[in-house]
Scaffold this motif. Structure first.
Motif, PDB file in Angstrom:
ATOM      1  N   THR A 193      44.840  40.129  54.292  1.00 56.57           N
ATOM      2  CA  THR A 193      44.415  40.085  55.685  1.00 56.57           C
ATOM      3  C   THR A 193      43.869  38.708  55.980  1.00 56.57           C
ATOM      4  OG1 THR A 193      42.904  40.974  57.346  1.00 56.57           O
ATOM      5  CG2 THR A 193      42.139  41.017  55.077  1.00 56.57           C
ATOM      6  N   SER A 194      43.971  38.290  57.222  1.00 53.84           N
ATOM      7  CA  SER A 194      43.453  36.984  57.602  1.00 53.84           C
ATOM      8  C   SER A 194      42.038  37.084  58.152  1.00 53.84           C
ATOM      9  CB  SER A 194      44.363  36.353  58.666  1.00 53.84           C
ATOM     10  OG  SER A 194      44.423  37.179  59.807  1.00 53.84           O
ATOM     11  N   VAL A 195      41.485  38.290  58.205  1.00 56.39           N
ATOM     12  CA  VAL A 195      40.136  38.480  58.724  1.00 56.39           C
ATOM     13  C   VAL A 195      39.123  38.145  57.645  1.00 56.39           C
ATOM     14  CG1 VAL A 195      38.521  40.133  59.719  1.00 56.39           C
ATOM     15  CG2 VAL A 195      40.952  40.264  60.280  1.00 56.39           C
ATOM     16  N   LYS A 196      38.136  37.325  57.948  1.00 53.27           N
ATOM     17  CA  LYS A 196      37.104  36.989  56.974  1.00 53.27           C
ATOM     18  C   LYS A 196      36.129  38.152  56.828  1.00 53.27           C
ATOM     19  CE  LYS A 196      37.248  31.987  57.569  1.00 53.27           C
ATOM     20  NZ  LYS A 196      36.474  30.777  57.875  1.00 53.27           N
ATOM     21  N   ALA A 197      35.707  38.410  55.609  1.00 50.70           N
ATOM     22  CA  ALA A 197      34.754  39.481  55.368  1.00 50.70           C
ATOM     23  C   ALA A 197      33.364  39.019  55.771  1.00 50.70           C
ATOM     24  CB  ALA A 197      34.765  39.868  53.895  1.00 50.70           C
ATOM     25  N   ALA A 198      32.649  39.869  56.501  1.00 57.51           N
ATOM     26  CA  ALA A 198      31.310  39.522  56.941  1.00 57.51           C
ATOM     27  C   ALA A 198      30.302  39.700  55.823  1.00 57.51           C
ATOM     28  CB  ALA A 198      30.916  40.390  58.127  1.00 57.51           C
ATOM     29  N   ARG A 199      30.603  40.563  54.870  1.00 55.70           N
ATOM     30  CA  ARG A 199      29.700  40.815  53.773  1.00 55.70           C
ATOM     31  C   ARG A 199      30.499  41.405  52.625  1.00 55.70           C
ATOM     32  NH1 ARG A 199      28.797  46.242  53.488  1.00 55.70           N
ATOM     33  NH2 ARG A 199      29.358  47.454  55.313  1.00 55.70           N
ATOM     34  N   THR A 200      29.919  41.405  51.451  1.00 60.62           N
ATOM     35  CA  THR A 200      30.566  42.049  50.323  1.00 60.62           C
ATOM     36  C   THR A 200      30.374  43.555  50.430  1.00 60.62           C
ATOM     37  OG1 THR A 200      30.096  40.151  48.936  1.00 60.62           O
ATOM     38  CG2 THR A 200      30.654  42.198  47.820  1.00 60.62           C
ATOM     39  N   PRO A 201      31.431  44.362  50.412  1.00 60.09           N
ATOM     40  CA  PRO A 201      31.252  45.804  50.506  1.00 60.09           C
ATOM     41  C   PRO A 201      30.437  46.314  49.327  1.00 60.09           C
ATOM     42  CG  PRO A 201      33.561  45.195  50.716  1.00 60.09           C
ATOM     43  CD  PRO A 201      32.819  43.981  50.260  1.00 60.09           C
ATOM     44  N   ARG A 202      29.531  47.213  49.603  1.00 63.43           N
ATOM     45  CA  ARG A 202      28.754  47.793  48.525  1.00 63.43           C
ATOM     46  C   ARG A 202      29.635  48.754  47.742  1.00 63.43           C
ATOM     47  NH1 ARG A 202      22.960  49.232  51.447  1.00 63.43           N
ATOM     48  NH2 ARG A 202      22.419  47.086  51.973  1.00 63.43           N
ATOM     49  N   GLY A 203      29.473  48.713  46.429  1.00 65.17           N
ATOM     50  CA  GLY A 203      30.204  49.646  45.593  1.00 65.17           C
ATOM     51  C   GLY A 203      31.495  49.067  45.060  1.00 65.17           C
ATOM     52  N   THR A 204      31.942  49.659  44.015  1.00 65.68           N
ATOM     53  CA  THR A 204      33.160  49.229  43.346  1.00 65.68           C
ATOM     54  C   THR A 204      33.922  50.464  42.912  1.00 65.68           C
ATOM     55  OG1 THR A 204      31.994  47.292  42.500  1.00 65.68           O
ATOM     56  CG2 THR A 204      34.075  47.854  41.443  1.00 65.68           C
ATOM     57  N   LEU A 205      35.218  50.415  42.985  1.00 63.95           N
ATOM     58  CA  LEU A 205      36.083  51.461  42.454  1.00 63.95           C
ATOM     59  C   LEU A 205      36.838  50.891  41.264  1.00 63.95           C
ATOM     60  CD1 LEU A 205      37.723  53.206  45.543  1.00 63.95           C
ATOM     61  CD2 LEU A 205      35.994  54.130  44.025  1.00 63.95           C
ATOM     62  N   VAL A 206      36.829  51.611  40.180  1.00 66.39           N
ATOM     63  CA  VAL A 206      37.611  51.240  39.006  1.00 66.39           C
ATOM     64  C   VAL A 206      38.606  52.369  38.765  1.00 66.39           C
ATOM     65  CG1 VAL A 206      37.555  50.590  36.580  1.00 66.39           C
ATOM     66  CG2 VAL A 206      35.593  50.070  38.049  1.00 66.39           C
ATOM     67  N   CYS A 207      39.896  52.065  38.805  1.00 70.01           N
ATOM     68  CA  CYS A 207      40.929  53.099  38.701  1.00 70.01           C
ATOM     69  C   CYS A 207      41.895  52.788  37.567  1.00 70.01           C
ATOM     70  CB  CYS A 207      41.724  53.203  39.999  1.00 70.01           C
ATOM     71  SG  CYS A 207      40.749  53.792  41.399  1.00 70.01           S
TER      72      CYS A 207
END
Length: 327
Positions: A51-65
Motif C-alpha cells: 500500500t502507498s498509505v503511510k502508517a500512522a503508528r505501529t499496530p499493537r500486537g503480532t501474529l505468528v502463523c
C-alpha cells in the motif's frame, strides 16, 4: 515470509510504505522518538509494496502463523468450496459450500471428510461465495453470502442467516434472507465477515478499488436495505492474484483476515472499520499448492482454516490449516 522452520511473522514499518520483507523471522519494536526497527539486524529484501498509505503508528500486537501439514482433499460433492466457517457448537466441525447448485451446507472434519449434508431451508443459490459464523440470539448462526456478481448487474444481493445446524441434520431451521443493495451500483464480491453486529462485504478489486461495505445484521427481511460504504482498502483495482476471495473476523473481534489466491492478509479490525491508515500484515500460502484458494475462517484460538476450489476433475477441493499465535 518463512524461515527454515516454516514460521511466518509479519509486522508494519512506520514512516514509510508498508512492504513485505524476505528475511529470517523477527518482530518489530519502536524506539522512543524513532521509527520501528528489527530487534536484530538482518539483510532485508523488499519484495513488493502492499500500500502507498503511510502508517500512522505501529499496530499493537503480532501474529505468528505456520502452515500445519499439507492440504487435505475434500469430497467430490464440494468440488467448488467457496467459503468455510468454524462450527461454534460442534468441536472439530467446519462448514463449507459450493458456489452453485443446491442450497447445501457441508459439515467437514479436520481431515476434510464430509460429516454431514444440510439443506438450508428457504434459501436459494445464485452465487454463494462465503460463509461466516457469529453469535445470534440463543446461540450461533451461520451467515451464507449469496453475493457473487461477475457481471456487476444484480439489483441486490442476499445474506442468509440460519441457526447453526448439527452435522447429522438433513435440513436447517428456516433461513432469514437479508437483502442488501450497494449505495453506488452493483459490485462483484466474494468475501464477507460479521463483526460487531454488522455484516461486512469486501469487493474483489477487479474493476475498481477493493472496498468495504457494511449493514446491521438486523437489516431485512423485506425490501433490500442499503449498505454503507466504509472505505477503500486499496487505492485502485488490483491484479488477479491479489483479488479478495474470502474473509473472516476473529472471535475476539480484534482481527480481520482476507485471503487472495496466494496470500492471507490480516488487518486490525479497528483500523479496517475506522478511518485510520491501514497497516496490513501478509503471509504467503502459495506453498500449499491450492488450485483456487477461496475460503478462510478463524478458529476460536485465533488460528485459521483455508479451503480451495478444485481444479480439473481429478484435482479435488482442499482443506488446510494455519496455526497462529497472537500477542
Amino acid at each position: 515470509m518463512a524461515d527454515d522452520t516454516g514460521i511466518y511473522k509479519f509486522g508494519a514499518l512506520v514512516c514509510g510504505t508498508f512492504v513485505l520483507v524476505a528475511a529470517a523471522t523477527f518482530s518489530f519494536e519502536a524506539d522512543k522518538g524513532g521509527p520501528s526497527r528489527p530487534k536484530r539486524a538482518a539483510p532485508v529484501q523488499v519484495e513488493s509494496a502492499l500500500t502507498s498509505v503511510k502508517a500512522a503508528r505501529t499496530p499493537r500486537g503480532t501474529l505468528v502463523c505456520t502452515v500445519q501439514g499439507s492440504t487435505r482433499p475434500l469430497g467430490d460433492e464440494v468440488h467448488e468450496s467457496s467459503g468455510v466457517a468454524v462450527s461454534g457448537a460442534h468441536a472439530g466441525i467446519f462448514w463449507t459450500h459450493n458456489d452453485s447448485g443446491d442450497p447445501l451446507l457441508y459439515a467437514i472434519d479436520a481431515q476434510g471428510r464430509t460429516a454431514g449434508t444440510v439443506r438450508v431451508t428457504g434459501a436459494q443459490v445464485q452465487d454463494w461465495e462465503d460463509v461466516s459464523r457469529a453469535p445470534c440470539p440463543g446461540g450461533n448462526c451461520l451467515f451464507v453470502a449469496d453475493i457473487g456478481d461477475n457481471q456487476a448487474a444484480r439489483p441486490f444481493v442476499t445474506v442468509y442467516r440460519v441457526r447453526e445446524p448439527a452435522p447429522g441434520d438433513t435440513a436447517s431451521a428456516p433461513a432469514e434472507a437479508i437483502r442488501l443493495r450497494y449505495p453506488d451500483g452493483a459490485q462483484d464480491a466474494e468475501a464477507m465477515f460479521v463483526l460487531n453486529g454488522a455484516v461486512h462485504i469486501v469487493t474483489k478489486g477487479e474493476t475498481g478499488p477493493i472496498a468495504l461495505y457494511r449493514a446491521p445484521v438486523g437489516a431485512g427481511p423485506g425490501a433490500p436495505s442499503t449498505l454503507e460504504r466504509i472505505r477503500n482498502v486499496t487505492p485502485d483495482k488490483v491484479k488477479r492474484s491479489e483479488r479478495i476471495t474470502g474473509a473472516d473476523a476473529s472471535a475476539d473481534g480484534r482481527w480481520v483476515a482476507m485471503r487472495t489466491l496466494d496470500d492471507v492478509v490480516i488487518y486490525s479490525a479497528a483500523e479496517l472499520t475506522g478511518s485510520a491508515p491501514l497497516s496490513p500484515r501478509r503471509v504467503s500460502v502459495k506453498g500449499l499448492g491450492e488450485k483456487q484458494g477461496e475460503g478462510i475462517g478463524f478458529t476460536p484460538d485465533g488460528s485459521m482454516v483455508l479451503t480451495s476450489e478444485g481444479g480439473k476433475k481429478e484435482d479435488p477441493a482442499t482443506f488446510a490449516r494455519l496455526g497462529c499465535t497472537q500477542s
